[in-house]
Design an enzyme around this catalytic site. Structure first.
Site, PDB file in Angstrom:
ATOM      1  N   GLY A  86      -8.326  11.307  -3.550  1.00 17.33           N
ATOM      2  CA  GLY A  86      -7.077  11.397  -4.324  1.00 17.33           C
ATOM      3  C   GLY A  86      -7.310  10.988  -5.769  1.00 17.33           C
ATOM      4  O   GLY A  86      -8.013  10.021  -6.040  1.00 17.33           O
ATOM      5  N   ARG A  91     -11.095  16.710  -1.340  1.00 14.52           N
ATOM      6  CA  ARG A  91     -11.542  15.964  -0.157  1.00 14.52           C
ATOM      7  C   ARG A  91     -12.423  16.957   0.604  1.00 14.52           C
ATOM      8  O   ARG A  91     -11.949  18.005   1.016  1.00 14.52           O
ATOM      9  CB  ARG A  91     -10.351  15.537   0.700  1.00 14.52           C
ATOM     10  CG  ARG A  91      -9.362  14.626  -0.040  1.00 14.52           C
ATOM     11  CD  ARG A  91      -8.335  14.071   0.910  1.00 14.52           C
ATOM     12  NE  ARG A  91      -7.191  13.485   0.221  1.00 14.52           N
ATOM     13  CZ  ARG A  91      -7.133  12.239  -0.251  1.00 14.52           C
ATOM     14  NH1 ARG A  91      -8.168  11.442  -0.130  1.00 14.52           N
ATOM     15  NH2 ARG A  91      -6.045  11.798  -0.851  1.00 14.52           N
ATOM     16  N   ASP A 131     -12.430   4.881  -0.512  1.00 10.61           N
ATOM     17  CA  ASP A 131     -13.320   4.582   0.625  1.00 10.61           C
ATOM     18  C   ASP A 131     -14.026   5.821   1.193  1.00 10.61           C
ATOM     19  O   ASP A 131     -15.209   5.754   1.529  1.00 10.61           O
ATOM     20  CB  ASP A 131     -12.587   3.791   1.722  1.00 10.61           C
ATOM     21  CG  ASP A 131     -11.291   4.426   2.187  1.00 10.61           C
ATOM     22  OD1 ASP A 131     -10.914   5.484   1.631  1.00 10.61           O
ATOM     23  OD2 ASP A 131     -10.667   3.886   3.108  1.00 10.61           O
ATOM     24  N   THR A 138      -8.705   4.617  -7.053  1.00 13.88           N
ATOM     25  CA  THR A 138      -7.692   4.959  -6.045  1.00 13.88           C
ATOM     26  C   THR A 138      -6.450   4.124  -6.312  1.00 13.88           C
ATOM     27  O   THR A 138      -6.562   2.947  -6.687  1.00 13.88           O
ATOM     28  CB  THR A 138      -8.190   4.694  -4.606  1.00 13.88           C
ATOM     29  OG1 THR A 138      -7.054   4.698  -3.722  1.00 13.88           O
ATOM     30  CG2 THR A 138      -8.892   3.356  -4.439  1.00 13.88           C
ATOM     31  N   ASP A 140      -4.573   3.045  -4.110  1.00 14.83           N
ATOM     32  CA  ASP A 140      -4.280   2.217  -2.926  1.00 14.83           C
ATOM     33  C   ASP A 140      -4.704   0.752  -3.035  1.00 14.83           C
ATOM     34  O   ASP A 140      -4.230  -0.084  -2.281  1.00 14.83           O
ATOM     35  CB  ASP A 140      -4.961   2.817  -1.687  1.00 14.83           C
ATOM     36  CG  ASP A 140      -4.352   4.153  -1.287  1.00 14.83           C
ATOM     37  OD1 ASP A 140      -3.294   4.509  -1.838  1.00 14.83           O
ATOM     38  OD2 ASP A 140      -4.931   4.841  -0.429  1.00 14.83           O
ATOM     39  N   ASP A 173      -7.378  -0.668  -1.978  1.00  8.31           N
ATOM     40  CA  ASP A 173      -7.743  -1.050  -0.608  1.00  8.31           C
ATOM     41  C   ASP A 173      -9.252  -1.219  -0.426  1.00  8.31           C
ATOM     42  O   ASP A 173      -9.768  -0.980   0.659  1.00  8.31           O
ATOM     43  CB  ASP A 173      -7.214   0.007   0.378  1.00  8.31           C
ATOM     44  CG  ASP A 173      -7.772   1.392   0.097  1.00  8.31           C
ATOM     45  OD1 ASP A 173      -8.402   1.579  -0.971  1.00  8.31           O
ATOM     46  OD2 ASP A 173      -7.582   2.286   0.933  1.00  8.31           O
ATOM     47  N   ARG A 211      -1.916   5.022   2.624  1.00  6.86           N
ATOM     48  CA  ARG A 211      -2.060   5.530   3.989  1.00  6.86           C
ATOM     49  C   ARG A 211      -2.370   4.431   4.990  1.00  6.86           C
ATOM     50  O   ARG A 211      -1.749   4.327   6.018  1.00  6.86           O
ATOM     51  CB  ARG A 211      -3.170   6.582   4.001  1.00  6.86           C
ATOM     52  CG  ARG A 211      -3.155   7.464   5.204  1.00  6.86           C
ATOM     53  CD  ARG A 211      -4.202   8.538   5.055  1.00  6.86           C
ATOM     54  NE  ARG A 211      -5.134   8.234   3.977  1.00  6.86           N
ATOM     55  CZ  ARG A 211      -5.662   9.132   3.182  1.00  6.86           C
ATOM     56  NH1 ARG A 211      -5.358  10.388   3.325  1.00  6.86           N
ATOM     57  NH2 ARG A 211      -6.522   8.780   2.256  1.00  6.86           N
TER      58      ARG A 211
HETATM   59  O1  F6P Z   1      -5.704   7.605  -1.192  1.00  6.70           O
HETATM   60  C1  F6P Z   1      -4.732   7.849  -2.129  1.00  6.70           C
HETATM   61  C2  F6P Z   1      -3.515   8.473  -1.504  1.00  6.70           C
HETATM   62  O2  F6P Z   1      -2.568   8.711  -2.526  1.00  6.70           O
HETATM   63  C3  F6P Z   1      -2.885   7.692  -0.355  1.00  6.70           C
HETATM   64  O3  F6P Z   1      -2.073   6.644  -0.796  1.00  6.70           O
HETATM   65  C4  F6P Z   1      -2.132   8.781   0.349  1.00  6.70           C
HETATM   66  O4  F6P Z   1      -1.924   8.453   1.703  1.00  6.70           O
HETATM   67  C5  F6P Z   1      -3.057   9.951   0.226  1.00  6.70           C
HETATM   68  O5  F6P Z   1      -3.840   9.731  -0.928  1.00  6.70           O
HETATM   69  C6  F6P Z   1      -2.365  11.297   0.102  1.00  6.70           C
HETATM   70  O6  F6P Z   1      -3.353  12.266   0.003  1.00  6.70           O
HETATM   71  P1  F6P Z   1      -3.092  13.804  -0.308  1.00  6.70           P
HETATM   72  O7  F6P Z   1      -2.707  13.916  -1.753  1.00  6.70           O
HETATM   73  O8  F6P Z   1      -4.397  14.463  -0.015  1.00  6.70           O
HETATM   74  O9  F6P Z   1      -1.977  14.232   0.581  1.00  6.70           O
END
Ligand code: F6P
Length: 326
Positions: A14, A75, A106, A129, A131, A133, A175
């Protein structure tokens, strides 16, 4: 130690505000040390597809203040397989890249670790990120901007909640991490926070709604998106409506707004410091570590430790959120 002449740079997973500031810092530092930089578009996907291009000093002019990532991101399911990593390694050789800097979270570092172990290519990670995390850094690049976006949004929701005497369940990202939820919950005076992965569920909220102050005019509950059965603001909203039908309840999902926008000063400075540290670490011989900042000092943490974040939230922080919103 092999001399590093050409660093491959990519963003993955992300996007997060501040990634561009980190890209700029890496390029300017590498050029300062007479090292070339090859940009790789769309993370591991671009690596597999050979989407490489040379980056110069001017290629990063005027990007510090921009959200997103000029290198684009993805991704990659392919890179999780050994054949995908083999294909990526062949492109790395073809473009004469002899070390990598990966900006991501991660998932990015799991891939970087495997790549480093399988092919011996030195890789340094920058924590990018929203997050927050990752172990090995107090803050990740993008987190500060995201939480400021959240508090601006929740302050606005509070205006309408107060006007209508409503309860709002607001879902924030993360997430499998409640880091956005607890901090923004405290900063907005939320009446409740729910973080499923840290076992902070709806029971506490029910208890508060039953036994707490009855004359509250508005209530805000911040919910971390989570992945469990009980998670998700709509599911929590459904349960609240069922149990407390007299409350005028609404659900609001903040979603991807949290990932965009111009990075805050905190995120820009963090990105600058870590971008410089990443290049200099590669030149000093580091090869499978994430650069982070702990207590205002740059530190390096091996990837396998950095990805083991702890989802436990300090109980004292939760006590503060509850006590102050009584
Ligand atoms: O890892 C960053 C993040 O924004 C999380 O907080 C979220 O769950 C996820 O990516 C959403 O990913 P995508 O944009 O691929 O739906």
């Amino acid at each position: 130690m092999a001399q590093i002449k050409n660093i491959g740079l990519f963003t993955s997973g992300g996007d997060a505000p501040g990634m561009n500031a980190a890209i700029r810092a890496v390029i300017r530092t590498a050029l300062f040390h007479d090292v070339e930089v090859t940009g790789i578009r769309r993370g591991y996907e671009g690596m597999i597809n050979g989407d490489f291009f040379p980056m110069g000093r001017r290629s990063v002019s005027n990007i510090m203040q921009r959200g997103g990532t000029i290198l684009k991101t993805a991704r990659s399911a392919q890179f999780r397989r050994p054949e995908g990593r083999q294909a990526a390694y062949e492109q790395i050789k073809k473009f004469n890249v002899d070390a990598l800097i990966a900006i991501g979270g991660d998932g990015t570092f799991r891939g970087a670790n495997a790549f480093n172990e399988e092919f011996g290519i030195p890789v340094i990670g920058l924590p990018g990120t929203i997050d927050n995390d990752l172990a090995g850094t107090d803050f990740t690049i993008g987190y500060d901007t995201a939480i400021n976006t959240v508090i601006n949004a929740v302050d606005k929701i509070r205006d309408t909640a107060e006007s209508h005497d409503r309860l709002f369940i607001v879902e924030v990202m993360g997430r499998d991490s409640g880091m956005i939820a607890w901090r923004t919950g405290m900063a907005t005076g939320a009446e409740g926070i729910i973080i499923p992965d840290a076992n902070i569920g709806v029971d506490k909220l029910f208890d508060r709604l039953e036994n707490g102050r009855k004359n509250k005019t508005s209530r805000i509950v911040i919910v971390a998106e989570g992945e469990g059965e009980e998670s998700g603001a709509f599911e929590i909203g459904r349960q609240v409506k069922e149990k407390f039908p007299h409350l005028d309840t609404r659900v609001s999902i903040l979603g991807h707004i949290q990932r965009g926008g111009s990075p805050t000063c905190m995120d820009r400075v963090l990105a600058c410091r870590l971008g410089v540290a990443a290049v200099e670490a590669l030149l000093e011989g580091y090869k499978g570590d994430m650069a982070g900042i702990i207590n205002n000092q740059v530190v390096f943490t091996p990837f396998e430790q950095a990805i083991k974040h702890n989802s436990e939230i300090n109980p004292n922080l939760l006590r503060i959120v509850e006590m102050l919103s009584l």
